[in-house]
Design an enzyme around this catalytic site. Structure first.
Site, PDB file in Angstrom:
ATOM      1  N   GLU A  62      -4.761   7.388  -4.297  1.00 52.67           N
ATOM      2  CA  GLU A  62      -5.756   6.392  -4.734  1.00 52.67           C
ATOM      3  C   GLU A  62      -7.007   7.108  -5.199  1.00 52.67           C
ATOM      4  OE1 GLU A  62      -9.240   3.697  -4.319  1.00 52.67           O
ATOM      5  OE2 GLU A  62      -8.849   5.588  -3.310  1.00 52.67           O
ATOM      6  N   GLU A  63      -7.402   8.108  -4.410  1.00 52.17           N
ATOM      7  CA  GLU A  63      -8.646   8.839  -4.706  1.00 52.17           C
ATOM      8  C   GLU A  63      -8.580   9.600  -6.030  1.00 52.17           C
ATOM      9  OE1 GLU A  63     -11.157   8.277  -2.996  1.00 52.17           O
ATOM     10  OE2 GLU A  63     -10.677   8.025  -0.863  1.00 52.17           O
ATOM     11  N   ASP A  80      -8.802  -1.462   2.257  1.00 49.54           N
ATOM     12  CA  ASP A  80      -9.413  -0.154   2.019  1.00 49.54           C
ATOM     13  C   ASP A  80     -10.843  -0.213   2.555  1.00 49.54           C
ATOM     14  OD1 ASP A  80     -10.336   2.265   1.151  1.00 49.54           O
ATOM     15  OD2 ASP A  80     -10.009   1.898  -0.994  1.00 49.54           O
ATOM     16  N   ASP A  82     -12.288   5.796   5.029  1.00 50.02           N
ATOM     17  CA  ASP A  82     -11.697   5.734   3.682  1.00 50.02           C
ATOM     18  C   ASP A  82     -10.478   6.644   3.598  1.00 50.02           C
ATOM     19  OD1 ASP A  82     -11.223   5.387   1.006  1.00 50.02           O
ATOM     20  OD2 ASP A  82     -12.987   6.457   0.320  1.00 50.02           O
ATOM     21  N   HIS A  88      -4.601   2.765   1.220  1.00 47.24           N
ATOM     22  CA  HIS A  88      -4.237   4.111   0.750  1.00 47.24           C
ATOM     23  C   HIS A  88      -4.378   5.138   1.864  1.00 47.24           C
ATOM     24  CE1 HIS A  88      -8.260   6.063   0.051  1.00 47.24           C
ATOM     25  NE2 HIS A  88      -8.677   4.826  -0.147  1.00 47.24           N
ATOM     26  N   HIS A 122     -15.784  10.170   1.722  1.00 53.76           N
ATOM     27  CA  HIS A 122     -15.541  11.319   0.825  1.00 53.76           C
ATOM     28  C   HIS A 122     -16.187  12.603   1.331  1.00 53.76           C
ATOM     29  CE1 HIS A 122     -15.076   8.036  -2.496  1.00 53.76           C
ATOM     30  NE2 HIS A 122     -13.996   8.127  -1.732  1.00 53.76           N
TER      31      HIS A 122
HETATM   32  N1  BES Z   1     -12.490   3.144  -0.660  1.00 55.23           N
HETATM   33  C1  BES Z   1     -12.990   3.511  -1.939  1.00 55.23           C
HETATM   34  C2  BES Z   1     -13.452   2.315  -2.735  1.00 55.23           C
HETATM   35  C3  BES Z   1     -14.765   1.730  -2.359  1.00 55.23           C
HETATM   36  C4  BES Z   1     -15.835   2.527  -2.005  1.00 55.23           C
HETATM   37  C5  BES Z   1     -14.918   0.371  -2.452  1.00 55.23           C
HETATM   38  C6  BES Z   1     -17.047   1.943  -1.677  1.00 55.23           C
HETATM   39  C7  BES Z   1     -16.115  -0.217  -2.145  1.00 55.23           C
HETATM   40  C8  BES Z   1     -17.189   0.574  -1.762  1.00 55.23           C
HETATM   41  C9  BES Z   1     -11.898   4.205  -2.733  1.00 55.23           C
HETATM   42  O1  BES Z   1     -11.139   5.081  -1.963  1.00 55.23           O
HETATM   43  C10 BES Z   1     -12.552   5.048  -3.789  1.00 55.23           C
HETATM   44  O2  BES Z   1     -13.137   6.031  -3.500  1.00 55.23           O
HETATM   45  N2  BES Z   1     -12.424   4.615  -5.040  1.00 55.23           N
HETATM   46  C11 BES Z   1     -13.012   5.333  -6.118  1.00 55.23           C
HETATM   47  C12 BES Z   1     -12.428   4.877  -7.420  1.00 55.23           C
HETATM   48  C13 BES Z   1     -10.999   5.324  -7.599  1.00 55.23           C
HETATM   49  C14 BES Z   1     -10.380   4.569  -8.724  1.00 55.23           C
HETATM   50  C15 BES Z   1     -10.931   6.818  -7.846  1.00 55.23           C
HETATM   51  C16 BES Z   1     -14.506   5.089  -6.118  1.00 55.23           C
HETATM   52  O3  BES Z   1     -14.952   4.041  -5.648  1.00 55.23           O
HETATM   53  O4  BES Z   1     -15.237   5.947  -6.595  1.00 55.23           O
HETATM   54 ZN    ZN Z   2     -12.328   6.810  -1.536  1.00 49.72          ZN
END
Ligand code: BES
Ligand code: ZN
Length: 417
Positions: free
Chosen positions: A279-280, A307, A245, A229, A384
């Site tokens: 994605e975020e 990712d 990220d 993403h 983030h």
């Molecule tokens: N890259 C992250 C996912 C992630 C974070 C995987 C830490 C493993 C460890 C992704 O961009 C993210 O932030 N995903 C969100 C969920 C999404 C459905 C909004 C998250 O993990 O909070």
């Molecule tokens: Zn993220």
């Protein structure tokens, strides 16, 4: 149990009163329907209404302020991680099975997330063996860690004129998508490849940044998808470099694309390179991409999600394979590819929730996989935030993921010459 019921009824009382409010305050286009773990919903104030809830997940309706609140809540790293949320607005609006009352509709819809159906769609005919060692090894030699680093330096540059963020709702985000697309088009031209096509997939009406899709090859056989993403959260109160990220995954994907496009190699099956938007914001871009592939009847054999590929905790070169919301056989094959071609330790870990775009494919019945930078919980602590910079990232870790992605593409798309 009793407590839970009490809470639910209190909640629904609160809901009744806020439904009318929500209708008055928010135009339809601003309504978001979200699937989230109850522990996350518990952290919201009153800017939502509950449509249905199960043991683990809740279906709510909210507005952009509610989305902001969800993001804030999920970014509070607590002792017990709670998980992310999925924006399912589009799927919900299209979900009208016959003969269901409104509350049964919500319950049945939510069921699809708590007990996902595997409809063995596009079941892979590949028996997942190592067949093209010469071709893979030839391409691995052309992977250049410095290329990834240079691209990521630009992509995560928050200074003036570059990308203060790559937020899906901002002009910066649109610019980032355009940059990726143009870079591929220039690359194709420079290599005289007439079999590289690019297009964008709109992210509904809520986010202006589209996803970018690149097709390598002219074949219409079941293809191989490699993606990450491109978006970050918005930079309203702090810059969002999103180096790890998911600048890391995005530029790892770019290196795989460069390796393939400059190889002169042709494949039996097409390779789709994808940068997802939003994605975020709850896997929004990838859900539109998956829908677009389905609408166009584009068959897909295997999906690789990249990712976060840049943070090697304490310099541990291990590649970690996510085991939930993925296909077991394809994940086992990733292990073989790492052992054969990347030659670093490989181990398994779980996200515990639909943590990235692989989940959009998996939910729709596609064969997906997700190799990750670290054991879940030992990953980059700065994501983030304004501190998600390249400072803590490892060039060689990213290059190892580029090797894995290249091996994945070549073995599964099958070189013809
Ligand atoms: N890259 C992250 C996912 C992630 C974070 C995987 C830490 C493993 C460890 C992704 O961009 C993210 O932030 N995903 C969100 C969920 C999404 C459905 C909004 C998250 O993990 O909070
Ligand atoms: Zn993220």
């Amino acid at each position: 149990m009793l407590r839970k019921h009490k809470k639910l009824s209190l909640l629904s009382l609160g809901l009744l009163s806020s439904i009318s409010l929500a209708v008055q305050a928010a135009p339809a286009a601003q309504t978001h329907v979200i699937v989230a773990p109850q522990c996350l919903v518990d952290k919201l104030a009153d800017n939502y209404t509950t449509l249905s809830s199960s043991e683990s997940l809740t279906l709510i309706e909210t507005n952009p302020a509610g989305i902001d609140a969800l993001i804030t809540a999920k970014n509070q790293r607590s002792a017990i991680p709670c998980g992310g949320f999925m924006d399912v607005t589009d799927a919900w609006n299209e979900y009208h099975p016959k003969g269901l009352t409104e509350s049964n509709r919500a319950q049945s819809f939510l069921n699809g997330y708590t007990h996902p159906k595997k409809h063995l769609l596009n079941k892979s005919s590949n028996n997942y063996s190592i067949k093209y060692q010469n071709q893979v090894n030839q391409l691995l030699k052309t992977i250049n860690p410095q290329d990834i680093w240079t691209d990521l330096t630009h992509f995560s540059d928050t200074s003036k004129g570059q990308f203060p963020d790559r937020y899906a709702g901002s002009d910066n985000g649109v610019k980032a998508a355009q940059w990726l697309k143009t870079k591929i088009e220039d690359m194709a031209k420079a290599n005289n490849r007439t079999d590289v096509t690019t297009w964008t997939v709109a992210t509904g009406t809520q986010y202006k940044q589209p996803s970018v899709v690149v097709k390598i090859g002219n074949s219409n056989e079941p293809g191989v998808v490699i993606g990450g993403h491109m978006d970050t959260l918005n930079s309203s109160w702090e810059l969002k470099p999103g180096a790890d990220d998911d600048g890391s995954g995005s530029m790892t994907v770019m290196e795989v694309a460069r390796t393939l496009i400059s190889s002169g190699m042709n494949f039996k099956k097409p390779i789709y390179i994808i940068w997802y938007s939003a994605e975020e914001m709850g896997l929004v871009g990838s859900s539109y991409v998956v829908k677009d592939f389905k609408n166009k009847n584009i068959p897909v054999d295997a999906v690789l999600q990249l990712d976060m590929t840049g943070y090697a905790n304490q310099n541990d070169p291990t590649i970690w394979l996510i085991t939930d919301n993925v296909n077991k056989d394809l994940t086992a094959y990733l292990k073989t590819l790492v052992n054969t071609y990347v030659k670093v330790p490989v181990s398994e870990t779980r996200c515990g929730y639909a943590c990235s775009d692989h989940a959009s494919w998996d939910k729709a019945g596609f064969t997906a996989s997700f190799p990750f930078e670290a054991k879940f919980g030992n990953d980059d602590p700065y994501i983030h935030t304004a501190q998600d910079t390249m400072e803590v990232l490892s060039q060689s870790h990213m290059a190892d993921f580029a090797k894995l992605g290249t091996a994945f593409a070549v073995e599964l798309a099958e070189p013809t010459a």
